[in-house]
Design a protein around this motif. Structure first.
Motif, mmCIF file in Angstrom:
data_model
loop_
_atom_site.group_PDB
_atom_site.id
_atom_site.type_symbol
_atom_site.label_atom_id
_atom_site.label_comp_id
_atom_site.label_asym_id
_atom_site.label_seq_id
_atom_site.Cartn_x
_atom_site.Cartn_y
_atom_site.Cartn_z
ATOM 1 N N THR A 349 -44.300 68.417 20.415
ATOM 2 C CA THR A 349 -45.638 68.033 19.990
ATOM 3 C C THR A 349 -45.524 66.934 18.939
ATOM 4 O O THR A 349 -44.425 66.595 18.487
ATOM 5 N N TYR A 350 -46.662 66.405 18.536
ATOM 6 C CA TYR A 350 -46.655 65.370 17.493
ATOM 7 C C TYR A 350 -46.094 65.930 16.188
ATOM 8 O O TYR A 350 -45.338 65.258 15.482
ATOM 9 N N GLU A 351 -46.437 67.185 15.874
ATOM 10 C CA GLU A 351 -45.913 67.817 14.660
ATOM 11 C C GLU A 351 -44.400 68.008 14.762
ATOM 12 O O GLU A 351 -43.685 67.866 13.765
ATOM 13 N N ASP A 352 -43.897 68.343 15.955
ATOM 14 C CA ASP A 352 -42.449 68.476 16.142
ATOM 15 C C ASP A 352 -41.736 67.167 15.842
ATOM 16 O O ASP A 352 -40.623 67.145 15.308
ATOM 17 N N MET A 353 -42.379 66.062 16.199
ATOM 18 C CA MET A 353 -41.763 64.746 16.044
ATOM 19 C C MET A 353 -41.879 64.201 14.623
ATOM 20 O O MET A 353 -41.059 63.379 14.202
ATOM 21 N N THR A 354 -42.890 64.656 13.876
ATOM 22 C CA THR A 354 -43.179 64.013 12.592
ATOM 23 C C THR A 354 -43.076 64.935 11.383
ATOM 24 O O THR A 354 -42.913 64.452 10.260
ATOM 25 N N VAL A 355 -43.212 66.239 11.588
ATOM 26 C CA VAL A 355 -43.227 67.154 10.444
ATOM 27 C C VAL A 355 -42.014 68.073 10.497
ATOM 28 O O VAL A 355 -40.978 67.805 9.888
ATOM 29 N N GLN A 356 -42.134 69.162 11.243
ATOM 30 C CA GLN A 356 -41.055 70.142 11.360
ATOM 31 C C GLN A 356 -41.025 70.662 12.786
ATOM 32 O O GLN A 356 -42.015 71.189 13.280
ATOM 33 N N PRO A 357 -39.898 70.554 13.482
ATOM 34 C CA PRO A 357 -39.821 71.068 14.855
ATOM 35 C C PRO A 357 -40.059 72.574 14.900
ATOM 36 O O PRO A 357 -39.468 73.323 14.126
ATOM 37 N N ASP A 358 -40.930 72.998 15.786
ATOM 38 C CA ASP A 358 -41.250 74.414 15.958
ATOM 39 C C ASP A 358 -40.294 74.997 17.013
ATOM 40 O O ASP A 358 -40.681 75.223 18.162
#
Length: 424
Positions: A349-358
């Motif tokens: 997801t976008y969060e995986d790519m930019t914040v923290q991988p889930d």
């Protein structure tokens, strides 16, 4: 003593009442500016049937077959802030290509099972379609396998969880795939659409009796100058004049009309004016009090909101239960296709790519079953992409799914994984 205190008490009460009335007026003035003047965000759909009629293939998808669907988000200025267009094929699955049970020569068939990141409704050219095109151009791979063509089938379903993946895999089995790919995201673990309800909506039975329909919103004489608004009513007729009717601003707007900002604003104003019919100023509903209590004060909650709640609350699984459930369904999917490769991959997801991988639950999944290998697709995407490029791969801020630009990088990454698997 009481005579000295009473005037002060009355003055305080009067001040509070006057203050509340002024606050209530302010809230309603804000709502008038936002809604009656058309300064609010809204979304709309439109369905365009294909020229061809129904085919001979049985419908196995979750959409009605042979039609193109448009989705718009209009900003406060009534301009198109986000737009997507997708196609439901001859069997009701999301693809620009038709699917057939009977093989056409020597085909290698791949079924992709997953949620909305697989369905790719936000892409005009879904990445599973791109994947088929890429594989079909690989002459060397086709010669190695002794096949004439690749076929890729998109069994993506929005809001699906691992329990749904198993159901989708059962449907995919009807097309006799040679390989199955389970493409999931971290948010799929807690989803349990087949779990029992722990709390129920007491109005569910009444909600089932609602009468649904649409009302036209005409801005001109032509069919492409008429929008439609979906409404639900406790009793017929479906009409703005029926006080038991309520809508959720679900609009159907033809593409040509949707691109006209001025007309979209007129539609937004027309919807609210006809719907409220003066209720914003005549209603005794305490908008200000509800706002102060943190409750919604928008027009979605004006008429009988309890009838439009969800069916209830489903059981919430612990993290350990989520991993066990996912493993159980993945094992069942692998059992559906004995002797055939079943690839399990986590879509970033976008969060995986930019914040923290889930990815923690996925790693626990593999620890519990060493025979299960999950490929993280995040490292397979271009590593040299800057922040702006990564952002372009997704439909943020209006939608978190991948865009066509994202599909253009994800399909080659998946093609590389499949190629590696087939050449082992």
């Amino acid at each position: 003593m009481l005579r000295r205190i009473l005037p002060n008490v009355l003055l305080v009460c009067l001040s509070l009442c006057v203050g509340y009335v002024l606050f209530e007026i302010g809230v309603r003035l804000y709502m008038q500016h936002k809604y009656l003047d058309g300064n609010y965000q809204i979304h709309a759909n439109y369905v365009e049937p294909d020229a061809k009629g129904p085919g001979d293939e049985p419908v196995i998808g979750w959409e009605k077959p042979n039609r193109t669907l448009y989705y718009y988000i209009f900003g406060k200025d009534s301009g198109v802030a986000f737009y997507s267009k997708y196609h439901s094929n001859n069997v009701g699955l999301i693809s620009q290509k038709d699917y057939f049970r009977k093989r056409d020569g020597k085909e290698y068939r791949i079924a992709i099972v997953g949620d909305s990141f697989t369905a790719a409704l936000q892409m005009q050219n879904p990445w599973p379609d791109r994947l088929e095109d890429l594989l079909d151009k690989d002459t060397a791979l086709k010669e190695k396998l002794g096949v004439d063509a690749f076929r890729v089938y998109n069994f993506g379903l929005y809001s699906a969880g691992f329990d749904n993946f198993y159901e989708l895999a059962q449907k995919a089995a009807t097309l006799d795939p040679d390989m199955v790919v389970v493409n999931f995201i971290g948010a799929d673990f807690p989803r349990c659409n087949n779990c029992p309800f722990t709390t129920d909506n007491p109005y569910k039975a009444e909600a089932r009796r609602l009468v649904s329909g649409t009302v036209p919103l005409r801005l001109g004489p032509g069919p492409d100058e008429t929008a439609e608004l979906s409404m639900s009513c406790e009793q017929p007729p479906v009409s703005f004049a029926n006080p038991t009717c309520r809508h959720s601003f679900q609009l159907s707007i033809p593409p040509r009309l949707a691109m006209d900002k001025d007309k979209v604003k007129e539609i937004k104003k027309l919807v609210v004016a006809d719907y409220l019919r003066g209720q914003l100023w005549h209603s005794l509903y305490p908008y200000g009090l509800m706002l102060a209590r943190g409750k919604p004060v928008d027009l979605h909650h004006l008429r009988n909101p309890e009838l439009y709640q969800s069916a209830g609350t489903r059981k919430t699984m612990t993290d350990a239960e989520q991993v066990d459930s996912a493993l159980r369904y993945l094992t069942a999917i692998r059992a559906l296709f004995p002797g055939k490769p079943v690839l399990v991959v986590q879509h970033p997801t976008y969060e995986d790519m930019t914040v923290q991988p889930d990815e923690a639950k996925t790693k626990r999944l593999m620890e519990k079953d060493p025979s299960l290998h999950v490929t993280f697709m995040r490292p397979r995407l271009p590593a040299d992409a800057d922040a702006a490029t990564v952002r372009s791969w997704y439909c943020v801020p209006y939608d978190g799914h991948m865009s066509d630009a994202g599909g253009a990088v994800y399909a080659p990454a998946m093609e590389g994984l499949i190629r590696e698997t087939l050449l082992r």
